[in-house]
Design a protein around this motif. Structure first.
Motif, mmCIF file in Angstrom:
data_model
loop_
_atom_site.group_PDB
_atom_site.id
_atom_site.type_symbol
_atom_site.label_atom_id
_atom_site.label_comp_id
_atom_site.label_asym_id
_atom_site.label_seq_id
_atom_site.Cartn_x
_atom_site.Cartn_y
_atom_site.Cartn_z
ATOM 1 N N UNK A 37 -9.835 13.169 32.138
ATOM 2 C CA UNK A 37 -10.215 14.475 33.105
ATOM 3 C C UNK A 37 -10.804 15.908 32.759
ATOM 4 N N UNK A 38 -10.542 16.465 31.481
ATOM 5 C CA UNK A 38 -10.879 17.487 31.186
ATOM 6 C C UNK A 38 -11.938 17.400 30.509
ATOM 7 N N UNK A 39 -12.710 16.269 30.441
ATOM 8 C CA UNK A 39 -14.411 16.004 30.392
ATOM 9 C C UNK A 39 -15.256 15.586 31.450
ATOM 10 N N UNK A 40 -15.013 16.072 32.669
ATOM 11 C CA UNK A 40 -15.485 17.317 33.378
ATOM 12 C C UNK A 40 -15.377 18.549 34.052
ATOM 13 N N UNK A 41 -14.134 19.155 33.400
ATOM 14 C CA UNK A 41 -14.166 20.480 33.127
ATOM 15 C C UNK A 41 -12.508 21.014 33.258
ATOM 16 N N UNK A 42 -11.834 22.621 32.945
ATOM 17 C CA UNK A 42 -11.024 22.404 33.170
ATOM 18 C C UNK A 42 -10.215 21.963 34.951
ATOM 19 N N UNK A 43 -8.481 22.054 34.236
ATOM 20 C CA UNK A 43 -8.053 20.909 35.585
ATOM 21 C C UNK A 43 -7.800 22.260 36.516
ATOM 22 N N UNK A 44 -7.505 21.873 37.151
ATOM 23 C CA UNK A 44 -6.362 23.007 38.512
ATOM 24 C C UNK A 44 -5.076 22.832 38.419
ATOM 25 N N UNK A 45 -4.542 23.470 38.763
ATOM 26 C CA UNK A 45 -3.447 24.361 37.858
ATOM 27 C C UNK A 45 -2.951 24.537 39.574
ATOM 28 N N UNK A 46 -1.733 23.232 40.256
ATOM 29 C CA UNK A 46 -1.546 22.962 41.285
ATOM 30 C C UNK A 46 0.106 24.500 41.271
ATOM 31 N N UNK A 47 0.187 24.336 42.745
ATOM 32 C CA UNK A 47 1.059 25.403 43.249
ATOM 33 C C UNK A 47 2.584 24.836 43.287
ATOM 34 N N UNK A 48 3.931 24.869 42.958
ATOM 35 C CA UNK A 48 5.062 24.120 43.357
ATOM 36 C C UNK A 48 5.331 23.337 44.864
ATOM 37 N N UNK A 49 4.891 21.984 44.536
ATOM 38 C CA UNK A 49 4.953 21.086 45.432
ATOM 39 C C UNK A 49 5.967 20.153 45.322
ATOM 40 N N UNK A 50 6.390 19.172 46.312
ATOM 41 C CA UNK A 50 6.831 18.459 46.474
ATOM 42 C C UNK A 50 6.593 17.131 45.819
ATOM 43 N N UNK A 51 4.846 16.951 45.607
ATOM 44 C CA UNK A 51 4.545 16.024 44.413
ATOM 45 C C UNK A 51 4.501 15.832 42.865
ATOM 46 N N UNK A 52 4.824 17.705 43.031
ATOM 47 C CA UNK A 52 5.331 17.477 41.189
ATOM 48 C C UNK A 52 6.242 18.292 41.071
ATOM 49 N N UNK A 53 7.467 18.003 41.574
ATOM 50 C CA UNK A 53 8.959 18.030 41.722
ATOM 51 C C UNK A 53 9.234 19.852 42.060
ATOM 52 N N UNK A 54 7.773 20.371 42.674
ATOM 53 C CA UNK A 54 8.026 22.364 42.304
ATOM 54 C C UNK A 54 7.891 22.305 40.927
ATOM 55 N N UNK A 55 7.240 21.925 40.577
ATOM 56 C CA UNK A 55 6.873 22.361 38.675
ATOM 57 C C UNK A 55 5.359 22.450 38.386
ATOM 58 N N UNK A 56 4.657 23.620 38.960
ATOM 59 C CA UNK A 56 3.339 23.450 38.602
ATOM 60 C C UNK A 56 3.349 22.861 37.788
#
Length: 206
Positions: free
Chosen positions: A102-121
């Motif tokens: 995915x990084x070959x397309x460009x810098x990746x987005x750092x997501x905020x804490x939420x249920x989809x990442x177990x509150x770990x950004x």
């Protein structure tokens, strides 16, 4: 069982899991542009097959985990720009391989804490309906309530100041029936509009 992971910033990753059924990677972009789509170009080393008359193709001859040459990635990028939705079957990826690709397309987005990442950004988020041991999570669990929003038709990160370039989804495990991920093409929809409507919306931003 269903699980999804994703990373975003310029590119976005989604991963899904449930019952194993041939892992696939696919992503989508929907620019408001009209273009002539080219398929089965004999000058390309990758095999490209149309899945819909207006958008979406299957790409074969790719093994992301083993790495891709710059030439092959360029061809893949051209297919992505022209067809908006790319499907690549039979991939075997872990988080590191998917993130690296995915990084070959460009810098990746750092997501905020939420249920989809177990509150770990972080870069990866999972959409799921089961615990690690396979137990189905009750629908009234706060995680399921949060993830229910993914059933609503949406465009990823379109509300952000810098929207993501694309969303990459990895179907790690899927249910034997149902659970389809559906796509629509804003490009095709725009091109189907009459001239008057196009003129009305050309300078609008949503």
């Amino acid at each position: 069982h269903t699980t999804i992971e994703f990373t975003k910033k310029r590119a976005t990753i989604f991963r899904r899991s449930g019952q194993k059924s041939g892992p696939r990677l696919f992503w989508m972009r929907a620019p408001l542009l009209c273009s002539v789509l080219r398929t089965n170009d004999t000058s390309m080393s990758l095999s490209i097959t149309k899945l819909h008359p207006l958008f979406a193709v299957r790409v074969e001859g790719v093994d992301i985990a083993r790495g891709m040459s710059d030439a092959d990635f360029t061809e893949l990028g051209i297919a992505f720009e022209e067809h908006s939705v790319i499907v690549i079957s039979n991939q075997d990826l872990d988080d590191s391989a998917q993130t690296e690709f995915s990084q070959r397309f460009g810098p990746l987005e750092m997501m905020l804490p939420h249920a989809g990442n177990n509150l770990n950004p972080g870069h990866i988020s999972r959409m799921y309906n089961s615990e690690v041991d396979g137990t189905i999570i009750p629908p009234d669990d706060h995680r399921m309530i949060y993830l229910t929003a993914n059933r609503i038709w949406h465009t990823d990160s379109s509300f952000k100041e810098i929207p993501s370039l694309c969303s990459l989804l990895y179907a790690h495990e899927v249910p034997p029936t149902g659970g389809e991920t559906e796509f629509a093409s804003m490009r095709a929809a725009y091109c189907a509009l009459d001239t008057e409507t196009k003129s009305l919306i050309n300078d609008k931003v949503a």
